[in-house]
Design a protein around this motif. Structure first.
Motif, PDB file in Angstrom:
ATOM      1  N   UNK B 198     108.644  25.628  13.833  1.00 36.15           N
ATOM      2  CA  UNK B 198     109.724  26.606  13.691  1.00 36.15           C
ATOM      3  C   UNK B 198     110.984  25.944  13.123  1.00 36.15           C
ATOM      4  N   UNK B 199     111.329  24.761  13.651  1.00 26.66           N
ATOM      5  CA  UNK B 199     112.551  24.075  13.213  1.00 26.66           C
ATOM      6  C   UNK B 199     112.274  23.074  12.094  1.00 26.66           C
ATOM      7  N   UNK B 200     110.991  22.901  11.733  1.00 22.10           N
ATOM      8  CA  UNK B 200     110.623  21.948  10.684  1.00 22.10           C
ATOM      9  C   UNK B 200     111.049  20.521  11.041  1.00 22.10           C
ATOM     10  N   UNK B 201     110.797  20.114  12.272  1.00 17.86           N
ATOM     11  CA  UNK B 201     111.141  18.751  12.694  1.00 17.86           C
ATOM     12  C   UNK B 201     109.881  17.976  13.095  1.00 17.86           C
ATOM     13  N   UNK B 202     109.933  16.666  12.860  1.00 14.52           N
ATOM     14  CA  UNK B 202     108.860  15.775  13.294  1.00 14.52           C
ATOM     15  C   UNK B 202     107.717  15.629  12.305  1.00 14.52           C
ATOM     16  N   UNK B 203     107.840  16.212  11.125  1.00 12.24           N
ATOM     17  CA  UNK B 203     106.698  16.227  10.199  1.00 12.24           C
ATOM     18  C   UNK B 203     106.515  14.936   9.396  1.00 12.24           C
ATOM     19  N   UNK B 204     107.590  14.144   9.252  1.00 14.89           N
ATOM     20  CA  UNK B 204     107.499  12.959   8.381  1.00 14.89           C
ATOM     21  C   UNK B 204     106.368  12.003   8.784  1.00 14.89           C
ATOM     22  N   UNK B 205     106.247  11.600  10.063  1.00 19.46           N
ATOM     23  CA  UNK B 205     105.158  10.661  10.392  1.00 19.46           C
ATOM     24  C   UNK B 205     103.762  11.247  10.202  1.00 19.46           C
ATOM     25  N   UNK B 206     103.613  12.525  10.474  1.00 16.74           N
ATOM     26  CA  UNK B 206     102.316  13.204  10.266  1.00 16.74           C
ATOM     27  C   UNK B 206     101.965  13.239   8.778  1.00 16.74           C
ATOM     28  N   UNK B 207     102.930  13.565   7.953  1.00 12.56           N
ATOM     29  CA  UNK B 207     102.680  13.645   6.513  1.00 12.56           C
ATOM     30  C   UNK B 207     102.385  12.240   5.961  1.00 12.56           C
TER      31      UNK B 207
END
Lengths: 232, 232
Positions: B198-207
């Protein structure tokens, strides 16, 4: 597309066991609820709140369906009601034979209401009649408002939908009105009760609904039990 | 207890189709993810966020598994990637044959990454190998911290757990540390990424994790595609 479905003989066999359960429940005047939802919608919390709101002279038994653990059964047993745990050992739903076997471990003749908590799964349990009087589906607002149209069978066959976690509505994008509209598109007869198990709000109308059904079923049941417990 | 399980011949047949898929993915150097969760955990939202974070020169295809609707596929198609919808018509999981058939409608040779969104179900999809490189399970904090121990198979076989809806942590009783501990009890090798779609947070390590796997798989793949797209 190729698909794997539950084989017809499995469902036929289930129907036969469900009919036996239903006949027994009828004879006993026992109202039976099959409680279904996704994992984590709050079935067990709702069950616990429901137990705390029901009057002490209404005798409740619980069957807990779980794949491996006894966590839910332990939570429910703390409320002082008879609980039987069914571990499905990997199977993704309860079936009527599992319930039939579990009934042997409950003081059925003393009970007015039997609550069966199914395995957390919005799909497969809907295909298995347990012999229950009513299917009750729990849906939490955090799951998103698109669930009724995406998983219609479980909602189509339910008498009641308990829409849980209403305390989280301000923090989600879920539109409760739109959700209720979609529930009624799938099943116009559905009775909907918004609740918050966490805050213990909204339970009065649901408990009233349950008590009325228990009273009606007892009135129709046979034998001495009906006379003993009349007036609930 | 009596139980209904998926019949062995069904799983054997599935294994054969999964092996064919895996062999094709190997030949193409295509990294394939099987994304699984309960209904409403946020698989589609995570998929959409992931697409928006991946670099434009990394070519992604999507297979969307759904029981009846095309809602999720429409959301994903809006991101301009090739999407194939599998409607399982009631079946509660994807299997390898369904995926194999869907592959025919994707421009496989142009792709670097294939994301397969399974049917919303924390139980049955875990039993069906699709030929994927990695299983990724999504779990939202609103589902409660007890899920890893109650539904262990899906977590045991996953490479990654995306713990979603962290924006709701302040409003729930979920203990994120306890949840991660239980995830690692079930699967000590699990890589865990907390995110909020929803907030688009935390995606960098997953990507980053995804991009590394895509790069490694392409390096191992055969044929011209590897050379064309080297360096991602």
């Amino acid at each position: 597309m190729v698909k794997v479905r539950i084989a017809a003989p499995v469902l036929q066999e289930n129907s036969a066991a469900a009919a036996e359960n239903r006949s027994l429940f009828q004879e006993l005047g026992l109202f039976v609820v099959n409680l279904m939802s996704s994992p984590g919608s709050g079935k067990t919390s709702i069950l616990e709140r429901t137990l705390s709101h029901l009057p002490a002279d209404l005798k409740v038994g619980v069957i807990e369906g779980d794949i491996y653990t006894t966590k839910d059964a332990e939570r429910v047993a703390a409320h002082g009601v008879p609980v039987v745990q069914i571990n499905t050992a990997g199977a993704c739903h309860l079936d009527a034979r599992m319930v039939k076997a579990a009934l042997e471990d409950l003081p059925l003749k003393e009970l007015d209401l039997l609550l069966v908590e199914n395995v957390g799964n919005l799909i497969c349990p809907a295909e298995f009649d347990l012999g229950e009087d009513a299917r009750v589906v729990v849906l939490s607002v955090t799951e998103g408002a698109d669930k009724p149209l995406k998983y219609p069978l479980v909602f189509r066959l339910a008498a009641v939908a308990l829409v849980n976690k209403t305390d989280l509505l301000p923090y989600t994008d879920c539109d409760l009105d739109a959700l209720c509209r979609d529930l009624r598109v799938v099943n116009p007869e559905l009775t909907i009760f918004p609740v918050s198990a966490r805050l213990d709000t909204g339970f009065a109308p649901w408990v009233k609904w349950l008590r009325e059904r228990v009273r009606i079923k007892k009135g129709r049941g046979g034998g001495s039990h009906e006379q003993e417990s009349a007036g609930i």
